[in-house]
Enzyme design. Structure first.
Site, short mmCIF file in Angstrom:
data_model
loop_
_atom_site.label_atom_id
_atom_site.label_comp_id
_atom_site.label_asym_id
_atom_site.label_seq_id
_atom_site.Cartn_x
_atom_site.Cartn_y
_atom_site.Cartn_z
N TYR A 19 0.86 -1.22 -0.19
CA TYR A 19 -0.45 0.21 -0.31
C TYR A 19 0.92 1.29 -0.19
O TYR A 19 0.78 2.02 -0.82
CB TYR A 19 -0.77 0.16 1.15
CG TYR A 19 -1.76 1.80 1.11
CD1 TYR A 19 -3.16 1.86 0.55
CD2 TYR A 19 -1.22 2.16 2.94
CE1 TYR A 19 -3.17 2.90 0.31
CE2 TYR A 19 -2.06 3.45 2.27
CZ TYR A 19 -2.86 3.93 1.95
OH TYR A 19 -4.28 5.21 1.54
N ARG A 26 1.88 9.05 12.25
CA ARG A 26 1.57 10.90 13.11
C ARG A 26 0.24 10.64 13.84
O ARG A 26 -0.93 11.50 14.46
CB ARG A 26 2.60 11.34 12.83
CG ARG A 26 1.69 13.13 12.99
CD ARG A 26 2.40 13.46 12.08
NE ARG A 26 1.26 13.68 11.09
CZ ARG A 26 2.26 14.33 9.69
NH1 ARG A 26 3.14 14.88 9.85
NH2 ARG A 26 1.31 14.20 9.06
N ARG A 31 -10.73 5.21 8.00
CA ARG A 31 -9.37 5.11 7.09
C ARG A 31 -8.19 4.28 7.39
O ARG A 31 -7.60 5.30 8.08
CB ARG A 31 -9.55 5.38 5.42
CG ARG A 31 -10.54 5.61 5.07
CD ARG A 31 -10.56 4.66 4.26
NE ARG A 31 -10.07 3.39 3.36
CZ ARG A 31 -9.71 3.73 2.23
NH1 ARG A 31 -9.82 5.09 1.47
NH2 ARG A 31 -8.39 2.84 1.46
N PHE A 66 15.09 19.76 -1.38
CA PHE A 66 14.48 19.10 -1.43
C PHE A 66 13.86 18.34 -0.85
O PHE A 66 12.43 17.24 -1.00
CB PHE A 66 14.14 19.58 -3.34
CG PHE A 66 11.70 19.16 -3.65
CD1 PHE A 66 11.35 19.74 -3.42
CD2 PHE A 66 12.12 17.70 -4.11
CE1 PHE A 66 9.93 19.19 -3.97
CE2 PHE A 66 11.05 16.92 -4.57
CZ PHE A 66 9.81 17.65 -4.20
#
Length: 413
Positions: A168, A212, A225, A285
């Site tokens: 997933y 978290r 979910r 980034f």
């Protein structure tokens, strides 16, 4: 008042916070004039201020591609997250989403707040997408197609095993890592990174978010979910929602520690990925979110507050990470320091203590083997343990100047 109290406790946060505020305002001023690009960058600021800030340093073409990539996946995620959409409607949209990005007329009303605006006015994103170079378009389409198919698969499937959990996370985040690597390669600034390392970059961030956000996700309306794998949580409770009840606090913390230990397995791959980057803007980034993730896990580990509210790094420390992450020395130091914060929290009676300690020590060894730890003082642990009296004096002087300025302005009016 909360922010002021935090700055008083950590006065050396003040300068990075001011720099972050100025950088944020500067980024908002750089929004392009074209309506579709103005919408995309304005929306980016609304759905993720920190992300909008770190992409500003990228070159124009790559920045535009990353912006659209992010918004397309945000839109896809909005469809997946909206639990009010019937499955027979949601699944076809997820599977066909990669084709919708080519349609300037397509939109689908779902989500809430700024995400609803994104979905209602998705034609702006499609218009901008069609102006990207073909290499960027192909990468975004490919990842969107694979991610949509993976999300559709898990709409009808529970996360039972740890393998399901990894699969997933691969679909919703590992593919983001692969997609970004493709965009970096298409820009001509980086070599194409191995898929395994790109995948770990995404999985580390996604697993941190899943840990978290337990309480927010379990309380979601109209239905929750959740993606904590049954293989882990069933060792501690009968139902996943039982973790939030006070009588299960001990078991909840043990389950949490199990989840954190699982996430830590990706750190060494992340360090390898970042160490191979050549372009400094791309490096920053990539590196800043990874440092935020290890910092968040250090806070979450052994912390019952994950099941009571929101656990996150204070804004001042976030500002420091953004300000002071410029090269791999900074990354190794931050990972070493945050693992040092986590390490003393490991309880020898925790069922996974040995495994957790082993993974933390492997992270620290990778950082020490870099040979750079003695080149820079820590800004993480020092700021947590002691505060400079000089900084406190400077802070109050600045407050006095601001107060005097505001008072004189009011008087003149």
């Amino acid at each position: 008042m909360g922010s002021l109290a935090a700055v008083l406790r950590h006065p050396d946060d003040l300068y990075p916070l001011l720099k972050l505020k100025m950088a944020s305002r500067q980024a908002e001023k750089q929004i392009p004039p074209e309506p579709h690009w103005a919408f995309c960058y304005s929306m980016l600021h609304k759905v993720s201020r920190s992300f909008a800030l770190v992409i500003q340093q990228l070159g124009t073409d790559l920045r535009n591609a990353v912006c659209i990539f992010y918004l397309v996946l945000r839109a896809l995620d909005t469809v997946e997250d909206d639990t009010s959409i019937p499955t027979d409607v949601k699944v076809p949209i997820l599977i066909a989403f990669h084709r919708h990005v080519y349609d300037r007329e397509w939109h689908f009303s779902c989500g809430t707040k700024e995400y609803k605006v994104l979905m209602d006015q998705f034609h702006h994103v499609s218009t901008a997408f069609l102006e990207l170079g073909k290499g960027y378009q192909d990468a975004i389409e490919d990842i969107t197609k694979r991610m949509g198919a993976g999300m559709a698969k898990f709409i009808c499937k529970e996360v039972e095993s740890i393998d399901d959990y990894d699969e997933y996370c691969y679909y919703v985040a590992g593919l983001v890592g692969l997609g970004l690597s493709k965009l970096f390669y298409a820009s001509g600034t980086e070599d194409l990174a191995p898929d395994s390392l790109s995948n770990s970059m995404g999985l580390f961030l996604q697993k941190t978010n899943i840990i978290r956000d337990y309480l927010e996700d379990i309380n979601e309306i109209p239905k929750c979910r959740m993606f904590w794998p049954r293989e882990i949580w069933s060792k501690y409770v009968n139902k996943l929602e039982d973790l939030k009840y006070e009588e299960n606090s001990d078991k909840a913390v043990q389950c949490l520690n199990d989840m954190v230990t699982n996430a830590l397995m990706h750190v060494e791959d992340c360090l390898k990925y970042m160490s191979a980057l050549r372009d400094n803007a791309i490096f920053r980034f990539c590196a800043i979110p990874q440092i935020m993730a290890i910092g968040t896990l250090a806070l979450c580990y052994n912390n019952i507050e994950v099941f009571r509210g929101v656990v996150k790094m204070r804004r001042g420390l976030t500002a420091k990470v953004i300000d002071r992450t410029n090269n791999m020395t900074d990354v190794y130091l931050a990972f070493y320091d945050f693992s040092n914060i986590l390490k003393p929290k490991i309880n020898k009676n925790d069922p996974n203590a040995t495994k957790t300690l082993s993974r933390v020590e492997a992270i620290q060894k990778a950082c020490m083997d870099s040979g750079v730890l003695n080149k820079r003082k820590s800004y993480i642990i020092q700021s947590e343990l002691r505060y400079s009296s000089t900084m406190i004096v400077i802070f109050f002087i600045i407050l006095a100047i601001i107060f005097s300025y505001l008072s004189s302005t009011r008087a003149s009016k």
